[in-house]
Design a protein around this motif. Sequence first.
Motif, PDB file in Angstrom:
ATOM      1  N   SER A 265       0.829  -1.209   0.000  1.00 23.96           N
ATOM      2  CA  SER A 265       0.000   0.000   0.000  1.00 23.96           C
ATOM      3  C   SER A 265       0.863   1.258   0.000  1.00 23.96           C
ATOM      4  CB  SER A 265      -0.944  -0.013   1.207  1.00 23.96           C
ATOM      5  OG  SER A 265      -0.207  -0.020   2.418  1.00 23.96           O
ATOM      6  N   VAL A 266       2.012   1.236   0.719  1.00 23.81           N
ATOM      7  CA  VAL A 266       2.922   2.380   0.720  1.00 23.81           C
ATOM      8  C   VAL A 266       3.491   2.586  -0.681  1.00 23.81           C
ATOM      9  CG1 VAL A 266       5.116   3.248   1.612  1.00 23.81           C
ATOM     10  CG2 VAL A 266       3.464   2.210   3.171  1.00 23.81           C
ATOM     11  N   GLU A 267       3.859   1.507  -1.346  1.00 28.03           N
ATOM     12  CA  GLU A 267       4.390   1.621  -2.706  1.00 28.03           C
ATOM     13  C   GLU A 267       3.335   2.143  -3.666  1.00 28.03           C
ATOM     14  OE1 GLU A 267       5.807  -2.257  -3.565  1.00 28.03           O
ATOM     15  OE2 GLU A 267       7.631  -2.066  -2.330  1.00 28.03           O
ATOM     16  N   GLN A 268       2.062   1.687  -3.498  1.00 34.83           N
ATOM     17  CA  GLN A 268       0.986   2.167  -4.362  1.00 34.83           C
ATOM     18  C   GLN A 268       0.735   3.657  -4.173  1.00 34.83           C
ATOM     19  OE1 GLN A 268      -2.512  -0.238  -3.795  1.00 34.83           O
ATOM     20  NE2 GLN A 268      -1.526  -2.110  -4.562  1.00 34.83           N
ATOM     21  N   ALA A 269       1.062   4.182  -2.983  1.00 34.27           N
ATOM     22  CA  ALA A 269       0.916   5.613  -2.722  1.00 34.27           C
ATOM     23  C   ALA A 269       2.073   6.416  -3.301  1.00 34.27           C
ATOM     24  CB  ALA A 269       0.803   5.863  -1.220  1.00 34.27           C
ATOM     25  N   GLY A 270       3.049   5.765  -3.939  1.00 31.71           N
ATOM     26  CA  GLY A 270       4.175   6.445  -4.551  1.00 31.71           C
ATOM     27  C   GLY A 270       5.246   6.869  -3.569  1.00 31.71           C
ATOM     28  N   ILE A 271       5.355   6.160  -2.433  1.00 31.40           N
ATOM     29  CA  ILE A 271       6.340   6.497  -1.401  1.00 31.40           C
ATOM     30  C   ILE A 271       7.412   5.429  -1.391  1.00 31.40           C
ATOM     31  CG2 ILE A 271       6.689   6.901   1.061  1.00 31.40           C
ATOM     32  CD1 ILE A 271       3.710   7.724   1.158  1.00 31.40           C
ATOM     33  N   THR A 272       8.689   5.875  -1.353  1.00 28.55           N
ATOM     34  CA  THR A 272       9.821   4.948  -1.369  1.00 28.55           C
ATOM     35  C   THR A 272      10.472   4.910   0.006  1.00 28.55           C
ATOM     36  OG1 THR A 272      10.218   5.416  -3.706  1.00 28.55           O
ATOM     37  CG2 THR A 272      12.000   4.372  -2.475  1.00 28.55           C
ATOM     38  N   LEU A 273      10.706   3.713   0.522  1.00 25.62           N
ATOM     39  CA  LEU A 273      11.407   3.538   1.793  1.00 25.62           C
ATOM     40  C   LEU A 273      12.882   3.305   1.517  1.00 25.62           C
ATOM     41  CD1 LEU A 273       8.905   1.169   3.664  1.00 25.62           C
ATOM     42  CD2 LEU A 273       9.045   3.659   3.764  1.00 25.62           C
ATOM     43  N   LYS A 274      13.746   4.092   2.193  1.00 22.62           N
ATOM     44  CA  LYS A 274      15.186   3.992   1.975  1.00 22.62           C
ATOM     45  C   LYS A 274      15.901   3.683   3.286  1.00 22.62           C
ATOM     46  CE  LYS A 274      15.015   7.511  -1.675  1.00 22.62           C
ATOM     47  NZ  LYS A 274      15.519   8.839  -2.115  1.00 22.62           N
ATOM     48  N   GLY A 275      17.042   3.007   3.154  1.00 16.46           N
ATOM     49  CA  GLY A 275      17.890   2.763   4.314  1.00 16.46           C
ATOM     50  C   GLY A 275      17.138   2.112   5.459  1.00 16.46           C
ATOM     51  N   GLN A 276      17.149   2.807   6.619  1.00 12.89           N
ATOM     52  CA  GLN A 276      16.490   2.288   7.816  1.00 12.89           C
ATOM     53  C   GLN A 276      15.031   2.721   7.919  1.00 12.89           C
ATOM     54  OE1 GLN A 276      18.829   2.626  11.490  1.00 12.89           O
ATOM     55  NE2 GLN A 276      20.613   3.221  10.268  1.00 12.89           N
ATOM     56  N   ASP A 277      14.469   3.328   6.887  1.00  8.70           N
ATOM     57  CA  ASP A 277      13.080   3.785   6.935  1.00  8.70           C
ATOM     58  C   ASP A 277      12.151   2.608   7.201  1.00  8.70           C
ATOM     59  OD1 ASP A 277      14.065   6.233   6.348  1.00  8.70           O
ATOM     60  OD2 ASP A 277      13.337   6.300   4.278  1.00  8.70           O
ATOM     61  N   THR A 278      11.098   2.874   7.941  1.00 11.31           N
ATOM     62  CA  THR A 278      10.112   1.838   8.251  1.00 11.31           C
ATOM     63  C   THR A 278       8.746   2.494   8.403  1.00 11.31           C
ATOM     64  OG1 THR A 278       9.582  -0.009   9.728  1.00 11.31           O
ATOM     65  CG2 THR A 278      10.490   1.970  10.751  1.00 11.31           C
ATOM     66  N   THR A 279       7.773   1.750   8.901  1.00 13.25           N
ATOM     67  CA  THR A 279       6.416   2.265   9.081  1.00 13.25           C
ATOM     68  C   THR A 279       5.977   2.073  10.521  1.00 13.25           C
ATOM     69  OG1 THR A 279       5.525   0.126   8.363  1.00 13.25           O
ATOM     70  CG2 THR A 279       5.762   1.836   6.680  1.00 13.25           C
ATOM     71  N   SER A 280       4.911   2.771  10.884  1.00  9.50           N
ATOM     72  CA  SER A 280       4.418   2.716  12.270  1.00  9.50           C
ATOM     73  C   SER A 280       3.775   1.384  12.609  1.00  9.50           C
ATOM     74  CB  SER A 280       3.408   3.845  12.509  1.00  9.50           C
ATOM     75  OG  SER A 280       2.321   3.753  11.575  1.00  9.50           O
ATOM     76  N   VAL A 281       3.429   0.589  11.607  1.00 11.21           N
ATOM     77  CA  VAL A 281       2.880  -0.758  11.805  1.00 11.21           C
ATOM     78  C   VAL A 281       3.757  -1.707  11.008  1.00 11.21           C
ATOM     79  CG1 VAL A 281       0.520   0.001  12.227  1.00 11.21           C
ATOM     80  CG2 VAL A 281       1.266  -0.431   9.885  1.00 11.21           C
ATOM     81  N   PRO A 282       3.782  -3.004  11.350  1.00  8.72           N
ATOM     82  CA  PRO A 282       4.636  -3.952  10.615  1.00  8.72           C
ATOM     83  C   PRO A 282       4.363  -3.908   9.113  1.00  8.72           C
ATOM     84  CG  PRO A 282       3.769  -4.975  12.600  1.00  8.72           C
ATOM     85  CD  PRO A 282       3.079  -3.653  12.483  1.00  8.72           C
ATOM     86  N   GLN A 283       5.444  -3.883   8.338  1.00  7.48           N
ATOM     87  CA  GLN A 283       5.297  -3.758   6.898  1.00  7.48           C
ATOM     88  C   GLN A 283       4.654  -4.979   6.257  1.00  7.48           C
ATOM     89  OE1 GLN A 283       8.706  -2.155   4.735  1.00  7.48           O
ATOM     90  NE2 GLN A 283       9.570  -1.386   6.653  1.00  7.48           N
ATOM     91  N   ASP A 284       4.760  -6.147   6.888  1.00  5.58           N
ATOM     92  CA  ASP A 284       4.127  -7.338   6.329  1.00  5.58           C
ATOM     93  C   ASP A 284       2.724  -7.551   6.883  1.00  5.58           C
ATOM     94  OD1 ASP A 284       4.881  -7.908   8.904  1.00  5.58           O
ATOM     95  OD2 ASP A 284       5.839  -9.826   8.446  1.00  5.58           O
TER      96      ASP A 284
END
Length: 462
Positions: A265-284
């Motif tokens: 869903s993050v990728e569909q929003a056009g957002i790229t995660l780099k390096g140590q970037d993560t999300t507030s909830v588990p990515q899987d």
Amino acid sequence: MSRAQHEMYGETYGERYGEPYAEPYGPSPTPPPELHDPHDPHDRYEDTYRPAYEAAAEPVVSPPEDRAPSRHGKPSKPSNPGSRARPRRATRRRRAVERPVPLRRLVPQALVVAFLAGGTTAFVAKDKAIELSVDGKPRTLHTFADDVSELLADEGVAVGAHDVVAPAPGTDLASGDEVAVRYGRPVHLTLDGQRRQVWTTAHTVDGALEQLGVRAEGAYVSTSRSRRIGLEGLALDVRTERTVTIMADGRPRTIRTNAATVRESVEQAGITLKGQDTTSVPQDGFPRDGQTITVLRITGEREVREESIPFDVLRTDDPSLFQGTEVVERAGLSGVRRDTYSVRVVNGVRQKPRRTRSEVVREARTQVVKVGTKPVPTSVRGADHLNWAGLAACESGGRPGAVDPSGTYGGLYQFDSRTWQNLGGVGRPQDASADEQTMRAKKLYVRSGVSPWPHCGGRLHG
């Protein structure tokens, strides 16, 4: 009518009228006695009895000579006038033919006909024309079953707990009714990340989704919706369309998605995660409808710190030392531990360091201390009457563990280590008890007077 039915009716109605029942398909019964003259040599009896149904179909016709009238309306003379017995025989024959069949013979036959007619009517009344549809395959049949359960049993149609029968088993049947049987099919359904097994009677995936109440518009379905579902069932993965908000770099982005994971869903929003970037909830994890997901921009560094490991102290009793005296037999040594910390900066905010690794560089060494158990003598002849409290106050401020700035003198009376050991002391004077220090100071006074205390010795007499 079968032979057994004839025999039953013969036993019932023949005995009722006093004679055995005559088998309609066997030989004719004996003629009535009144129609036979045994003394007449010319009278030879001819049996004319026929069953009722044969008599109706085959009427009896009199001989021509017996029924040809003369022109005066009387029977004509016989062709052989010399024969006297022939007219009498003909008369008797006419009487035998014209005599009606006795009522006791007609009653059983009439009852048999009525029984057959009633049985046929009941047979027709119980027969029903039913349309039976088994799993979508209809056929019309005739049955004597009274209800749905009996019909299915007669037709060998077995139903289970997940099958549907309409109308319900046990429902009474009437001619023209329709009975439908729909077999249940197992579906291993994963709906929005939740796995469960369900049952459906639908024949296609699209029909199963509708039957299960799954909102299929905009949803992801793992197989074709027109695919048929066999009795063995199938596995089905469905992800409905949801609204998800992504917060990244201080700006929200709201999208409609049927993604399987937060990362998608993050990728569909056009957002790229780099390096140590993560999300507030588990990515899987599975993104829920209406959920807000925050992207965490992370930078970090590693810090290494060395920390001291305190040593342990082991105390052992020593009867050669006075009570209150403790002597360090082996000095302790602190250990060293090297810790590695991860320091993160999340969205510009420094976080508390997190230890990621720890190793011991040097082990700590235990300190061994001897503790005296020998009773301390308090009296020394020639010195007990002096002001030892005043001397101690002057030398150390009355503190047993006091040590001068140079580290040379210690205790209440500021002994140096060599003098202390010459007086019988063990270890350092400042480690001994106050009573032991006073006792050894008295011994020093007896040996040397006040000279060991050139500045405060006068206090002993003050």
